[in-house]
Design a protein around this motif. Structure first.
Motif, short mmCIF file in Angstrom:
data_model
loop_
_atom_site.label_atom_id
_atom_site.label_comp_id
_atom_site.label_asym_id
_atom_site.label_seq_id
_atom_site.Cartn_x
_atom_site.Cartn_y
_atom_site.Cartn_z
N PRO A 1 72.62 25.00 0.17
CA PRO A 1 73.81 24.45 0.81
C PRO A 1 73.42 23.56 1.99
O PRO A 1 72.48 23.85 2.70
CB PRO A 1 74.58 25.68 1.28
CG PRO A 1 73.77 26.86 0.96
CD PRO A 1 72.54 26.44 0.25
N ALA A 2 74.17 22.49 2.16
CA ALA A 2 73.93 21.57 3.28
C ALA A 2 75.22 21.40 4.06
O ALA A 2 76.25 21.06 3.48
CB ALA A 2 73.44 20.23 2.75
N GLU A 3 75.16 21.68 5.33
CA GLU A 3 76.32 21.54 6.20
C GLU A 3 75.87 20.98 7.53
O GLU A 3 74.73 21.17 7.94
CB GLU A 3 77.01 22.89 6.40
CG GLU A 3 77.58 23.45 5.11
CD GLU A 3 78.11 24.86 5.24
OE1 GLU A 3 78.05 25.42 6.36
OE2 GLU A 3 78.59 25.39 4.24
N VAL A 4 76.78 20.29 8.21
CA VAL A 4 76.48 19.72 9.51
C VAL A 4 77.23 20.54 10.56
O VAL A 4 78.41 20.84 10.39
CB VAL A 4 76.92 18.24 9.58
CG1 VAL A 4 76.69 17.67 10.96
CG2 VAL A 4 76.18 17.43 8.52
N PRO B 1 82.95 18.82 10.04
CA PRO B 1 83.29 18.10 8.81
C PRO B 1 83.62 16.63 9.02
O PRO B 1 83.53 15.84 8.08
CB PRO B 1 84.50 18.86 8.26
CG PRO B 1 85.06 19.59 9.44
CD PRO B 1 83.92 19.85 10.38
N ALA B 2 83.97 16.23 10.24
CA ALA B 2 84.31 14.83 10.50
C ALA B 2 83.08 13.98 10.79
O ALA B 2 83.16 12.76 10.81
CB ALA B 2 85.28 14.74 11.68
N GLY C 1 78.73 1.43 13.60
CA GLY C 1 77.46 2.11 13.79
C GLY C 1 77.36 3.47 13.13
O GLY C 1 76.38 4.18 13.32
N ARG C 2 78.38 3.87 12.34
CA ARG C 2 78.34 5.15 11.64
C ARG C 2 77.53 5.03 10.35
O ARG C 2 77.63 4.02 9.66
CB ARG C 2 79.75 5.63 11.31
CG ARG C 2 80.58 6.00 12.53
CD ARG C 2 81.96 6.48 12.11
NE ARG C 2 82.70 5.42 11.43
CZ ARG C 2 83.67 4.69 11.99
NH1 ARG C 2 84.04 4.93 13.22
NH2 ARG C 2 84.28 3.75 11.31
N VAL C 3 76.77 6.05 10.04
CA VAL C 3 76.00 6.07 8.79
C VAL C 3 76.97 6.22 7.63
O VAL C 3 77.74 7.17 7.58
CB VAL C 3 74.97 7.21 8.78
CG1 VAL C 3 74.23 7.26 7.45
CG2 VAL C 3 73.98 7.06 9.93
N LEU D 1 78.75 12.17 3.63
CA LEU D 1 77.70 11.83 2.66
C LEU D 1 77.32 13.06 1.83
O LEU D 1 77.08 12.96 0.63
CB LEU D 1 76.48 11.26 3.36
CG LEU D 1 76.64 9.93 4.08
CD1 LEU D 1 75.34 9.53 4.75
CD2 LEU D 1 77.10 8.85 3.13
N ILE D 2 77.26 14.21 2.48
CA ILE D 2 76.93 15.44 1.76
C ILE D 2 78.03 15.76 0.75
O ILE D 2 77.75 16.12 -0.39
CB ILE D 2 76.72 16.61 2.75
CG1 ILE D 2 75.46 16.36 3.60
CG2 ILE D 2 76.63 17.94 2.01
CD1 ILE D 2 75.31 17.32 4.76
N ARG D 3 79.27 15.61 1.17
CA ARG D 3 80.41 15.94 0.32
C ARG D 3 80.63 14.93 -0.80
O ARG D 3 80.86 15.29 -1.95
CB ARG D 3 81.67 15.96 1.19
CG ARG D 3 82.48 17.19 1.19
CD ARG D 3 83.77 17.12 2.01
NE ARG D 3 84.03 15.96 2.83
CZ ARG D 3 83.70 15.85 4.13
NH1 ARG D 3 83.10 16.84 4.75
NH2 ARG D 3 83.99 14.76 4.81
#
Length: 177
Positions: free
Chosen positions: A27-30, A42-43, A87-89, A49-51
């Motif tokens: 699992p990958a979460e920020v 989540p924002a 500037g957001r990825v 990108l993960i979702r």
């Protein structure tokens, strides 16, 4: 030695497959830290990108699996970090390490030159020059300052012997022995 050379060994291919798919399945979460607490974020752009996938062609799982394969077989995994106007990825574009050359400029900065051999993100053969802040570069091992070195390359003689035995057995069987 070309890392594709080692992939013909079933043990190498199997191990690379197990490691890369297992890691991609985690699992990958920020998270964001506020004081002593940790909360999901989540924002945050990376969460999206993960979702939703790291680029139009790959899910997070596919991206991690590809990058792990590159890291295990070549010692380096590279992705171009794409930003929006704020500037957001918004995208990560992975490139096979074979398409990347690294140069140290006179001022000591690195320059990544990527040749898109297959036209994955534009015209075949197109070249793109990227600065370090535009690149996610994961290196295996601390033995070299700017690039990684795969675990397989560190044990090249052992793997070459395995490939020689496999090729010898194949030639015997192909001759009807």
């Amino acid at each position: 030695v070309n890392p594709n050379f080692y992939e013909c060994l079933s043990a190498v291919a199997g191990c690379v497959n197990i490691i890369s798919t297992s890691l991609a399945s985690c699992p990958a979460e920020v998270y964001r830290t506020e004081g002593n607490t940790r909360q999901e974020a989540p924002a945050f752009p990376l969460s999206g990108l993960i979702r939703n996938g790291v680029n139009p062609y790959q899910s997070w799982h596919d991206f991690i699996e590809m990058e792990m394969r590159q890291l295990l077989l070549r010692g380096n995994a590279v992705a171009h970090i794409i930003h929006d106007g704020a500037g957001r990825v918004i995208e990560l574009r992975p490139y096979p390490w074979d398409w990347v050359s690294l140069e140290v400029l006179r001022n000591g900065r690195l320059l990544y030159t990527v040749t898109d051999a297959q036209g994955m993100y534009g015209a075949p053969g197109a070249t793109r020059r990227l600065l370090p802040e535009e690149v996610l570069h994961i290196k295996d091992g601390p033995d070299l300052p700017f690039i990684g070195r795969s675990r397989i390359a560190r044990s090249a003689a052992v793997f070459a012997g395995g490939v020689d035995v496999q090729n010898f057995a194949s030639s015997l069987y192909s001759q009807g022995v």
